[in-house]
Design an enzyme around this catalytic site. Structure first.
Site, PDB file in Angstrom:
ATOM      1  N   GLU A   1     -13.559  70.714  39.311  1.00  0.00           N
ATOM      2  CA  GLU A   1     -12.827  70.857  40.668  1.00  0.00           C
ATOM      3  C   GLU A   1     -13.676  71.382  41.893  1.00  0.00           C
ATOM      4  OE1 GLU A   1      -9.938  69.758  40.862  1.00  0.00           O
ATOM      5  OE2 GLU A   1      -8.902  70.169  39.023  1.00  0.00           O
TER       6      GLU A   1
ATOM      7  N   HIS B   1      -9.434  79.137  41.099  1.00  0.00           N
ATOM      8  CA  HIS B   1      -8.336  78.354  40.783  1.00  0.00           C
ATOM      9  C   HIS B   1      -7.839  78.976  39.103  1.00  0.00           C
ATOM     10  CE1 HIS B   1      -5.770  75.014  39.205  1.00  0.00           C
ATOM     11  NE2 HIS B   1      -6.808  74.673  38.473  1.00  0.00           N
TER      12      HIS B   1
ATOM     13  N   HIS C   1      -4.218  78.767  36.059  1.00  0.00           N
ATOM     14  CA  HIS C   1      -3.223  78.285  35.724  1.00  0.00           C
ATOM     15  C   HIS C   1      -2.160  79.386  35.316  1.00  0.00           C
ATOM     16  CE1 HIS C   1      -5.779  74.650  34.166  1.00  0.00           C
ATOM     17  NE2 HIS C   1      -5.575  74.711  35.482  1.00  0.00           N
TER      18      HIS C   1
ATOM     19  N   GLU D   1       6.729  93.767  47.389  1.00  0.00           N
ATOM     20  CA  GLU D   1       5.304  93.722  47.537  1.00  0.00           C
ATOM     21  C   GLU D   1       5.016  92.402  48.038  1.00  0.00           C
ATOM     22  OE1 GLU D   1       2.572  95.888  46.658  1.00  0.00           O
ATOM     23  OE2 GLU D   1       4.345  97.049  46.819  1.00  0.00           O
TER      24      GLU D   1
ATOM     25  N   HIS E   1       0.570  72.282  37.845  1.00  0.00           N
ATOM     26  CA  HIS E   1      -0.754  72.473  37.503  1.00  0.00           C
ATOM     27  C   HIS E   1      -1.154  74.121  37.722  1.00  0.00           C
ATOM     28  CE1 HIS E   1      -4.867  70.911  37.327  1.00  0.00           C
ATOM     29  NE2 HIS E   1      -5.059  72.394  37.205  1.00  0.00           N
TER      30      HIS E   1
END
Ligand code: 2HA
Ligand code: ZN
Length: 270
Positions: A117, A140, A142, A170, A211
């Protein structure tokens, strides 16, 4: 005499963040990747900046980052293992003068290379640096509930942002700038990198449908905190889905924004 890089604050921080993310269940197997911009002066305490171990073509142009030094996780590497073997799982690269080559200064001692990525990371760094000159970290991950919530919501970033804000007081305070949402795309490509970077011009958080999520900020704590708050809120959303009696009204959301001195993303609240 150079200092031992395994004690460098940026390596220690990377090890701690990835270990936490693994234990939170956000980064299964080789899921997730992080990159952090480093200053030449901080790296030079540990490495000979003239010594390039090898060069690796990136396959895309990152001209605005020429000369920048980046600590980044490796492709196929497991977050679970970074803490126990940083030198095999992480790398420090410098973007060469051609803008399309990475000079490896440290790491991946098993002939590894940077995350698949990298386009999304480098292009996001370019976007965020234009928005904030103190920007440093792209993360990044998941996280489970974020992916689940995204699967049951329309692909509409204002609607997604609103539902997050409505579920946890929040949220509007932590990410008043909202969460960008991209449709499902093939990951690891220059195209998804460009689409992510376009969103990153105005968002610090971008969901990749089906994703995961990208976060950006000035340091590891800020970015971790952003993703953590989205994930916590998505968990609340999913646990209450179909049973919700109380959502936070726009009136209260305006009140929270005023109380905490933040400006909510335009077009979400009435
Ligand atoms: O490298 O998370 O998006 C693992 C990933 C790809
Ligand atoms: Zn991923």
């Amino acid at each position: 005499m150079k200092k031992n890089i395994l004690n460098a604050p940026f390596i220690v921080e990377m090890c701690r963040a990835t270990a936490n993310m693994y234990r939170l269940g956000w980064d299964e197997r080789n899921g997730g990747n992080i990159s952090m911009l480093l200053e030449e002066t901080e790296v030079a305490e540990y490495l000979d900046m003239n010594y390039v171990l090898r060069t690796i073509p990136t396959g895309f142009d990152a001209t605005p980052l020429i000369g920048r030094i980046i600590l980044v996780t490796g492709t196929g590497k497991y977050f679970k293992n970074i803490e126990i073997d940083p030198e095999n799982n992480l790398g420090i690269i410098r973007i060469a003068k051609d803008g399309t080559t990475a000079e490896l200064l440290w790491g991946w001692d098993d002939e590894g290379r940077f995350t698949s990525e990298l386009p999304a990371h480098l292009m996001s760094h370019i976007s965020r640096l234009a928005a904030d000159d103190k920007h440093r970290v792209v993360m990044h991950s998941h996280p489970t509930y974020t992916i689940a919530m995204n699967a049951v919501c329309p692909i509409d970033e204002k609607e997604f942002t609103h539902r997050l804000w409505q579920s946890n007081t929040e949220s509007i305070v932590v990410f008043p700038d909202g969460v960008g949402v991209l449709p499902c795309m093939v990951c690891g490509t220059t195209a998804i990198g460009e689409a992510t970077a376009e969103k990153m011009k105005s968002f610090r958080l971008v969901v990749w449908t089906n994703h995961g999520i990208y976060g950006a900020g000035r340091d590891m704590d800020e970015v971790f905190g952003l993703i953590e708050t989205v994930e916590k809120t998505a968990q609340i959303y999913m646990l209450t889905l179909g049973h919700t009696q109380n959502v936070i009204s726009d009136e209260i959301l305006h009140g929270l924004a005023e109380r905490f001195g933040v400006t909510p993303l335009e077009g979400v609240l009435k």
